[in-house]
Design a protein around this motif. Structure first.
Motif, short mmCIF file in Angstrom:
data_model
loop_
_atom_site.label_atom_id
_atom_site.label_comp_id
_atom_site.label_asym_id
_atom_site.label_seq_id
_atom_site.Cartn_x
_atom_site.Cartn_y
_atom_site.Cartn_z
N ASN A 150 0.87 -1.10 -0.08
CA ASN A 150 0.14 0.04 -0.01
C ASN A 150 0.94 1.31 0.02
N PHE A 151 1.93 1.37 0.05
CA PHE A 151 3.07 2.63 0.07
C PHE A 151 2.88 3.17 -1.26
N PRO A 152 2.53 4.27 -1.18
CA PRO A 152 2.31 5.00 -2.70
C PRO A 152 3.69 5.17 -3.24
N ALA A 153 5.05 4.84 -2.69
CA ALA A 153 6.20 4.62 -3.49
C ALA A 153 6.89 4.13 -2.48
N LEU A 205 9.58 2.96 2.74
CA LEU A 205 8.76 3.95 2.06
C LEU A 205 9.45 5.17 1.80
N HIS A 206 9.14 5.37 0.29
CA HIS A 206 9.82 6.54 -0.04
C HIS A 206 8.97 7.79 0.08
N THR A 207 9.19 8.88 0.68
CA THR A 207 8.63 10.35 0.71
C THR A 207 9.18 11.29 0.06
N PRO A 208 8.49 12.20 -0.20
CA PRO A 208 9.13 13.63 -0.57
C PRO A 208 9.80 14.14 0.47
N GLY A 209 10.93 15.04 0.06
CA GLY A 209 11.97 15.57 1.16
C GLY A 209 10.98 16.45 2.12
N VAL A 210 11.24 16.34 3.46
CA VAL A 210 10.90 17.14 4.49
C VAL A 210 11.30 18.65 4.23
#
Lengths: 477, 100
Positions: B80-83, B89-94
């Motif tokens: 279910n991880f979007p990326a 889990l890959h997230t956009p840079g904070v």
């Protein structure tokens, strides 16, 4: 021979037990009906045909060996699309979770499977259970089984239609302000919301956690009791479940000694004449069964809708903040963080969900919290006390389930407040955490559409509530 | 009491919701109507009333402890991880600069 999908749960159980039918035949008839009519009614978002038939054959094999898994063994059931079912997509009727696969089973799903139930499909619903008409689903509106121009009610409208149109033997819905009982009334079936704390909500996609409750949607009151018994009980995964005496059905032959209260505040304007007629006739039936009918005051309960439309959006804004496109759900990529959140949520949520998030954000803002949230919580206490006081004089309270019968698609979508007024008779029960049931009481003389009779009982007094409802149902048939 | 476009814009920012001009106008109208209705609560005397929770008879808070997770459940959570990068889990840079 009657198509097997038309059987009640009680009838299907008996027929399976005495060997006159198999679960495979029963499931096949449900699947055939659902495949034939779902295209026009849109009650199910997904039908698990192959898997259901495999499970049905397994159930038949178990019973042949004398190893029946329980009272639901071989019975096809439908789950509302906000109840997790491991390995299947469960989307809460939203684009936000369009591809979201349940990692585990909801406690209720686990219990149903353990007792041999066959999960036939997932039912359409208003997005995140926010609506009273099923027009707010991202997957298109569900249509009323008797008139496709009309709504089936909501938010458990898909579950209600699946039962009313005999796609399934029974279904589970969820009820935060009337979402089981109002669609049950509109579609002419039984809808039962248990006491807050009776049924675990672990694995129910939360809308307003202090109000949400899972419950049965069935063809008869006795069916509701069977399904309720199967899902009740404390759960370590839901700390709000109550450790108290479990529900055990105790049916009545008549209503001698039963006191039924008619809250004066409920019988004012806004009720359709046909609804009033049928509910008044139902009161006569109850009298003939020996019940004593008492007019009572139920102060503050007319404020329940206002309390609900403060508390619920506050909880919605908090609960739905987790849907930010990070760990699961829709994410719009390649943007800085704030825009990723804001655009993912803008693309994933429909208008009613956005409206309630914004309303809740407002009511919880600094400077407004005391005036809205805190004041609503205090009025909630007054409402709870008013019910407790009423139940010193009566055993159950009686009103219509909804002020109207099923309305036309599009009739109430433009003005949210008009839609919210649909919940006027059901919402007090959620605000006070009580059990309540909607039982069919005939068709409105105005338009031939079903009317629901609404009964409310003391907290954890489901045995009495269901017995009274059953007694009425038997007498009115 | 009436809500303004600027207030709606502020709420949308707090709620992390991007709204179109049209949605802002519609929200303003809708929230006014709903808030107008719930104003009735202000008329009620709640001097002697305290907020209460549902009659749940539960055991209250449980210990906050990690519960073991089987492989299938874990794999479904990953799926279910979007990326996803491997099992991460890959997230956009904070720390990237926001536009707002």
């Amino acid at each position: 021979m009657q198509p097997l999908n038309e059987l009640s749960l009680t009838e299907a159980r008996a027929a399976l037990d005495n060997g006159t039918i198999t679960s495979e035949q029963l499931t096949k008839d449900c699947v055939t009906k659902a495949k034939g009519l779902n295209g026009s009614l849109n009650a199910l978002i997904e039908l698990y045909e192959t898997e259901a038939l495999t499970q049905a054959r397994d159930a038949d094999e178990r019973r042949k060996q004398g190893n029946s898994a329980g009272v639901l063994d071989g019975i096809p059931l439908v789950l509302k699309d906000n109840i997790l079912n491991q390995g299947h997509v469960v989307s809460a009727g939203s684009k936000m979770l369009a591809n979201h696969i349940s990692a585990s089973d909801a406690t209720v799903t686990h219990k149903l499977k353990n007792q041999g139930a066959i999960i036939l499909g997932r039912a359409n619903m208003d997005e995140f259970a926010m609506g009273s008409s099923n027009e707010r689903s991202a997957y298109g509106p569900t249509r009323h089984p008797r008139d496709p121009e009309r709504v089936p009610g909501g938010s458990s409208g898909g579950s209600a239609v699946a039962v009313a149109a005999d796609f399934t033997i029974a279904a589970l819905g969820s009820d935060t302000g009337g979402s089981i009982r109002q669609p049950a009334a509109f579609c002419g079936i039984v809808g039962f919301k248990p006491t807050f704390g009776r049924v675990s909500r672990s694995g129910l996609i939360a809308m307003a956690s202090s109000l949400d409750q899972i419950g049965p949607m069935t063809k008869t009151v006795k069916d509701a009791a069977i399904l309720f018994d199967a899902i009740q009980g404390p759960d370590v995964l839901d700390q709000t479940t109550a450790k108290t005496t479990p529900f055990i059905a105790a049916w009545k032959k008549d209503l001698k000694g039963v006191r039924i209260g008619l809250p004066r505040q409920a019988w004012g304007e806004g009720m359709q004449p046909g609804v009033r007629t049928r509910v008044t006739e139902a009161i006569d039936v109850l009298k003939n069964l020996g019940a004593e009918i008492i007019e009572i005051d139920l102060p503050y309960v007319e404020e329940a809708l206002a309390v609900y439309y403060v508390l619920m959006p506050c909880e919605v804004s908090a609960n739905l903040s987790r849907l930010d496109g990070m760990r699961y759900g829709l994410r719009l990529e390649n943007l800085p963080l704030f825009e990723t959140y804001a655009q993912s949520r803008a693309a994933g949520f429909g208008p009613e969900v956005k409206r309630r998030i914004l309303l809740g954000t407002y009511a919880l803002s600094r400077g407004y919290y005391e005036a809205y949230y805190l004041q609503a919580k205090k009025v909630q206490t007054l409402i709870r006390k008013a019910y407790v006081k009423a139940f010193e004089t009566v055993d159950v309270l009686l009103t219509p389930t909804a002020p109207t019968t099923a309305f036309k698609i599009g009739e109430k979508t433009a003005d949210p407040l008009t839609m919210y007024l649909e919940d006027i008779f059901t919402v007090g029960v959620n605000v006070a955490g009580l059990p309540a049931i909607s039982v069919p009481c005939g068709n409105s003389p105005d338009n031939g559409l079903p009317v629901g009779l609404h009964l409310t009982a003391r907290a954890f007094d489901e045995a009495n509530l269901l017995a009274i409802a059953d007694c009425y149902e038997m007498a009115s048939k | 009491m009436s809500i303004t476009c600027e207030e709606v814009q502020k709420l949308a920012e707090l709620a992390r919701l991007e709204l179109t001009e049209e949605e802002i106008k519609k929200t303003e109208t809708d929230l006014d109507a709903i808030l107008g209705y719930v104003q009735r609560l202000a008329q009620i005397d709640t001097t002697d009333s305290k907020p209460t929770a549902a009659e749940a008879m539960s055991e209250g808070w449980r210990e906050d402890e990690a519960i073991p997770c089987d492989d299938r459940t874990r794999e479904l959570i990953y799926s279910n991880f979007p990326a996803r990068k491997g099992n991460l889990l890959h997230t956009p840079g904070v720390f990237s600069a926001p536009k707002k």
